[in-house]
Design a protein around this motif. Structure first.
Motif, PDB file in Angstrom:
ATOM      1  N   ILE A  51       0.853  -1.194   0.000  1.00 24.01           N
ATOM      2  CA  ILE A  51       0.000   0.000   0.000  1.00 24.01           C
ATOM      3  C   ILE A  51       0.879   1.231   0.000  1.00 24.01           C
ATOM      4  CG2 ILE A  51      -0.204   0.025   2.545  1.00 24.01           C
ATOM      5  CD1 ILE A  51      -3.178   0.909   2.067  1.00 24.01           C
ATOM      6  N   THR A  58      -2.965   0.468  -3.991  1.00 22.09           N
ATOM      7  CA  THR A  58      -2.531  -0.828  -3.465  1.00 22.09           C
ATOM      8  C   THR A  58      -2.063  -1.718  -4.603  1.00 22.09           C
ATOM      9  OG1 THR A  58      -4.786  -1.694  -3.593  1.00 22.09           O
ATOM     10  CG2 THR A  58      -4.113  -0.710  -1.495  1.00 22.09           C
ATOM     11  N   SER A  71      -5.034  -2.606   3.828  1.00 22.58           N
ATOM     12  CA  SER A  71      -5.555  -1.285   4.184  1.00 22.58           C
ATOM     13  C   SER A  71      -4.758  -0.773   5.375  1.00 22.58           C
ATOM     14  CB  SER A  71      -7.040  -1.355   4.518  1.00 22.58           C
ATOM     15  OG  SER A  71      -7.264  -2.187   5.645  1.00 22.58           O
TER      16      SER A  71
END
Length: 120
Positions: A51, A58, A71
């Motif tokens: 990321i 991503t 995330s």
């Protein structure tokens, strides 16, 4: 002193899900690109998901596309890896690390102790 702490691993059946967490101590993830790696017994460590700084773009290795999601939560200084539809070949020790340059699988800095994922 920089330290990474991974957690969330466990043993699941094929098709199940897990969410891994990575909390670096000593730096802010908002300043770095981060990635998850894994290493199965007898195999080299491989990049799984990355990321970009600030939680933007991503990228994933082909074998996990559509099943894993990376995330981050800057307020918690934590990077996550949501793993769905797990397969036996996903079983490995999972690690996170900062990477440089962004978009690569080139880790720099410390490794954590990892978190074990077992899929039966």
């Amino acid at each position: 002193h920089v330290q990474l702490v991974e957690s969330g691993g466990g043993s699941v059946r094929a098709g199940g899900s897990l969410r891994l967490s990575c909390a670096p101590f000593g730096y802010s993830i908002s300043n770095f690109c981060m990635a998850w790696f894994r290493q199965a017994p007898g195999k080299e460590r491989e990049g799984v998901a990355g990321i970009y700084t600030g939680g933007g773009s991503t990228y994933y290795t082909d074998s996990v596309k559509g099943r894993f999601t990376i995330s981050q939560d800057n307020a918690k200084n934590t990077v996550y890896l949501q793993m769905n539809s797990l397969k036996p070949e996903d079983a490995a020790m999972y690690y996170c690390a900062a990477v440089r340059p962004c978009g690569t699988w080139r880790p720099f800095g410390s490794w954590g102790q990892g978190t074990q994922v077992t899929v039966s």
